[in-house]
Design a protein around this motif. Structure first.
Motif, PDB file in Angstrom:
ATOM      1  N   LYS A  99      61.341  66.291  57.486  1.00 21.33           N
ATOM      2  CA  LYS A  99      60.070  66.758  56.950  1.00 21.33           C
ATOM      3  C   LYS A  99      58.921  66.547  57.926  1.00 21.33           C
ATOM      4  O   LYS A  99      57.789  66.811  57.605  1.00 21.33           O
ATOM      5  CB  LYS A  99      59.769  66.024  55.647  1.00 21.33           C
ATOM      6  CG  LYS A  99      60.767  66.328  54.552  1.00 21.33           C
ATOM      7  CD  LYS A  99      60.432  65.579  53.294  1.00 21.33           C
ATOM      8  CE  LYS A  99      61.480  65.855  52.230  1.00 21.33           C
ATOM      9  NZ  LYS A  99      61.252  65.092  51.023  1.00 21.33           N
ATOM     10  N   ARG A 100      59.205  66.075  59.091  1.00 20.62           N
ATOM     11  CA  ARG A 100      58.164  65.759  60.060  1.00 20.62           C
ATOM     12  C   ARG A 100      57.850  66.943  60.957  1.00 20.62           C
ATOM     13  O   ARG A 100      58.651  67.845  61.136  1.00 20.62           O
ATOM     14  CB  ARG A 100      58.598  64.585  60.927  1.00 20.62           C
ATOM     15  CG  ARG A 100      58.720  63.325  60.128  1.00 20.62           C
ATOM     16  CD  ARG A 100      58.988  62.182  61.012  1.00 20.62           C
ATOM     17  NE  ARG A 100      59.019  60.985  60.182  1.00 20.62           N
ATOM     18  CZ  ARG A 100      59.589  59.879  60.539  1.00 20.62           C
ATOM     19  NH1 ARG A 100      60.168  59.779  61.702  1.00 20.62           N
ATOM     20  NH2 ARG A 100      59.581  58.853  59.743  1.00 20.62           N
ATOM     21  N   ALA A 101      56.701  66.854  61.573  1.00 20.85           N
ATOM     22  CA  ALA A 101      56.280  67.870  62.536  1.00 20.85           C
ATOM     23  C   ALA A 101      57.177  67.796  63.767  1.00 20.85           C
ATOM     24  O   ALA A 101      57.864  66.803  64.007  1.00 20.85           O
ATOM     25  CB  ALA A 101      54.824  67.658  62.916  1.00 20.85           C
ATOM     26  N   LYS A 102      57.141  68.847  64.573  1.00 22.15           N
ATOM     27  CA  LYS A 102      57.984  68.929  65.762  1.00 22.15           C
ATOM     28  C   LYS A 102      57.803  67.728  66.690  1.00 22.15           C
ATOM     29  O   LYS A 102      58.764  67.150  67.168  1.00 22.15           O
ATOM     30  CB  LYS A 102      57.672  70.226  66.505  1.00 22.15           C
ATOM     31  CG  LYS A 102      58.508  70.451  67.735  1.00 22.15           C
ATOM     32  CD  LYS A 102      58.119  71.755  68.409  1.00 22.15           C
ATOM     33  CE  LYS A 102      58.866  71.945  69.697  1.00 22.15           C
ATOM     34  NZ  LYS A 102      58.431  73.155  70.394  1.00 22.15           N
ATOM     35  N   GLY A 103      56.557  67.347  66.958  1.00 21.59           N
ATOM     36  CA  GLY A 103      56.286  66.205  67.837  1.00 21.59           C
ATOM     37  C   GLY A 103      56.832  64.911  67.273  1.00 21.59           C
ATOM     38  O   GLY A 103      57.370  64.080  68.001  1.00 21.59           O
ATOM     39  N   GLN A 104      56.712  64.735  65.968  1.00 21.20           N
ATOM     40  CA  GLN A 104      57.240  63.527  65.338  1.00 21.20           C
ATOM     41  C   GLN A 104      58.763  63.492  65.422  1.00 21.20           C
ATOM     42  O   GLN A 104      59.339  62.434  65.668  1.00 21.20           O
ATOM     43  CB  GLN A 104      56.802  63.448  63.874  1.00 21.20           C
ATOM     44  CG  GLN A 104      55.336  63.153  63.696  1.00 21.20           C
ATOM     45  CD  GLN A 104      54.938  63.201  62.249  1.00 21.20           C
ATOM     46  OE1 GLN A 104      55.359  64.070  61.496  1.00 21.20           O
ATOM     47  NE2 GLN A 104      54.080  62.274  61.847  1.00 21.20           N
ATOM     48  N   THR A 132      51.686  57.676  69.728  1.00 20.72           N
ATOM     49  CA  THR A 132      53.005  57.067  69.888  1.00 20.72           C
ATOM     50  C   THR A 132      53.025  55.683  69.261  1.00 20.72           C
ATOM     51  O   THR A 132      53.947  55.339  68.515  1.00 20.72           O
ATOM     52  CB  THR A 132      53.375  56.973  71.382  1.00 20.72           C
ATOM     53  OG1 THR A 132      53.290  58.277  71.963  1.00 20.72           O
ATOM     54  CG2 THR A 132      54.760  56.421  71.576  1.00 20.72           C
ATOM     55  N   ALA A 133      52.011  54.884  69.545  1.00 22.57           N
ATOM     56  CA  ALA A 133      51.942  53.533  68.997  1.00 22.57           C
ATOM     57  C   ALA A 133      51.857  53.555  67.471  1.00 22.57           C
ATOM     58  O   ALA A 133      52.517  52.760  66.796  1.00 22.57           O
ATOM     59  CB  ALA A 133      50.746  52.793  69.589  1.00 22.57           C
ATOM     60  N   ALA A 134      51.058  54.466  66.924  1.00 24.41           N
ATOM     61  CA  ALA A 134      50.955  54.571  65.463  1.00 24.41           C
ATOM     62  C   ALA A 134      52.292  54.965  64.860  1.00 24.41           C
ATOM     63  O   ALA A 134      52.709  54.414  63.834  1.00 24.41           O
ATOM     64  CB  ALA A 134      49.873  55.592  65.087  1.00 24.41           C
ATOM     65  N   PHE A 135      52.977  55.906  65.481  1.00 21.34           N
ATOM     66  CA  PHE A 135      54.279  56.346  64.988  1.00 21.34           C
ATOM     67  C   PHE A 135      55.286  55.201  65.014  1.00 21.34           C
ATOM     68  O   PHE A 135      56.006  54.980  64.041  1.00 21.34           O
ATOM     69  CB  PHE A 135      54.786  57.527  65.819  1.00 21.34           C
ATOM     70  CG  PHE A 135      56.156  57.978  65.413  1.00 21.34           C
ATOM     71  CD1 PHE A 135      56.328  58.825  64.332  1.00 21.34           C
ATOM     72  CD2 PHE A 135      57.279  57.536  66.088  1.00 21.34           C
ATOM     73  CE1 PHE A 135      57.597  59.227  63.945  1.00 21.34           C
ATOM     74  CE2 PHE A 135      58.546  57.928  65.713  1.00 21.34           C
ATOM     75  CZ  PHE A 135      58.704  58.780  64.626  1.00 21.34           C
ATOM     76  N   PHE A 136      55.357  54.493  66.123  1.00 19.30           N
ATOM     77  CA  PHE A 136      56.299  53.377  66.234  1.00 19.30           C
ATOM     78  C   PHE A 136      56.018  52.326  65.167  1.00 19.30           C
ATOM     79  O   PHE A 136      56.929  51.833  64.509  1.00 19.30           O
ATOM     80  CB  PHE A 136      56.228  52.717  67.606  1.00 19.30           C
ATOM     81  CG  PHE A 136      56.794  53.527  68.737  1.00 19.30           C
ATOM     82  CD1 PHE A 136      57.561  54.659  68.521  1.00 19.30           C
ATOM     83  CD2 PHE A 136      56.550  53.154  70.045  1.00 19.30           C
ATOM     84  CE1 PHE A 136      58.077  55.400  69.568  1.00 19.30           C
ATOM     85  CE2 PHE A 136      57.061  53.885  71.106  1.00 19.30           C
ATOM     86  CZ  PHE A 136      57.828  55.006  70.868  1.00 19.30           C
ATOM     87  N   THR A 137      54.752  51.982  64.999  1.00 24.37           N
ATOM     88  CA  THR A 137      54.385  50.964  64.020  1.00 24.37           C
ATOM     89  C   THR A 137      54.710  51.439  62.606  1.00 24.37           C
ATOM     90  O   THR A 137      55.260  50.686  61.808  1.00 24.37           O
ATOM     91  CB  THR A 137      52.893  50.603  64.151  1.00 24.37           C
ATOM     92  OG1 THR A 137      52.622  50.233  65.506  1.00 24.37           O
ATOM     93  CG2 THR A 137      52.516  49.457  63.242  1.00 24.37           C
TER      94      THR A 137
END
Length: 174
Positions: A99-104, A132-137
Motif C-alpha cells: 500500500k506504500r508509494a513507489k519510493g517507500q 529515509t530517517a523518518a521511514f527507518f524510524t
C-alpha cells in the motif's frame, strides 16, 4: 564577469566569516539540498571547502536528528495505541509495503536487502536523508542505529561531493 557566480561570490565574501558556515548549515537542512548540495554550493560561492563541508554535515545531521526524535515519538504513541504491537526489531512486514508509494517500496526493498547500513548509504541517491530517517524510524529501526548510519552516509556523501566541487571550482577557475 568571468564566472556566472561572481556576483554571489562577492556578496558571500562580504558576509562575516561566522555567517558563511551558518548559511551553509541552514541550506543543508533542506531536503534534497542536503549536506552534499549545501557543501557544493558553499564551495562554489567561495566558502572554504573544509568549513563548507563541516557546516553542511552538521546542518544535515541536526535536521535528521530532529526528524528521528519526532518520528520515534510518533511511532511510540502509535505502537502504544495498538496495544504494544510490533517490536523494535527493525522492519515492517512485506504485506504492508503493497500500500506504500513507489519510493517507500523501493526504500523498504533496500532495507530488507541491504539492512540499515546499506540502505542508509544508498538512499541518498534517491531520497533525502530526512525522509529515509523518518521511514527507518517508523519501520521500527532503533533511533540510535538510524542516527549512526545516517550520520555515516551524510559524512560520506558530503565529503565526496565537497571534494568533487573543490576540484570543479579549481578546474573552472571559479
Amino acid at each position: 564577469m568571468s564566472s556566472p557566480y561572481e556576483g554571489l561570490q562577492q556578496w558571500v565574501e562580504q558576509l562575516p566569516e561566522l555567517v558563511q558556515p551558518l548559511g551553509v548549515a541552514v541550506a543543508a537542512m533542506i531536503p534534497y539540498v542536503e549536506g552534499e548540495g549545501a557543501a557544493g554550493i558553499g564551495i562554489m560561492l567561495g566558502v572554504n571547502p573544509v568549513v563548507a563541508a563541516v557546516a553542511a554535515i552538521v546542518g544535515n545531521f541536526l535536521s535528521v536528528l530532529a526528524v528521528v526524535a519526532i518520528s520515534s515519538r510518533v511511532r511510540e504513541k502509535v505502537v502504544a495505541g495498538r496495544g504494544g504491537e510490533g517490536g523494535d526489531s527493525g522492519y515492517a512486514s512485506p504485506e504492508s509495503s503493497t500500500k506504500r508509494a513507489k519510493g517507500q517500496r523501493r526504500l523498504q526493498g533496500w532495507l530488507n536487502r541491504f539492512g540499515v547500513p546499506g540502505a542508509s548509504l544508498l538512499a541518498p541517491l534517491a531520497l533525502p536523508t530526512q525522509l529515509t530517517a523518518a521511514f527507518f524510524t517508523a519501520s521500527g529501526v532503533r533511533k540510535e542505529r538510524v542516527l549512526f548510519w545516517q550520520g555515516i552516509a551524510i559524512i560520506m556523501w558530503t565529503v565526496v561531493i565537497a571534494a568533487l566541487a573543490t576540484g570543479l571550482v579549481g578546474v573552472l577557475g571559479w
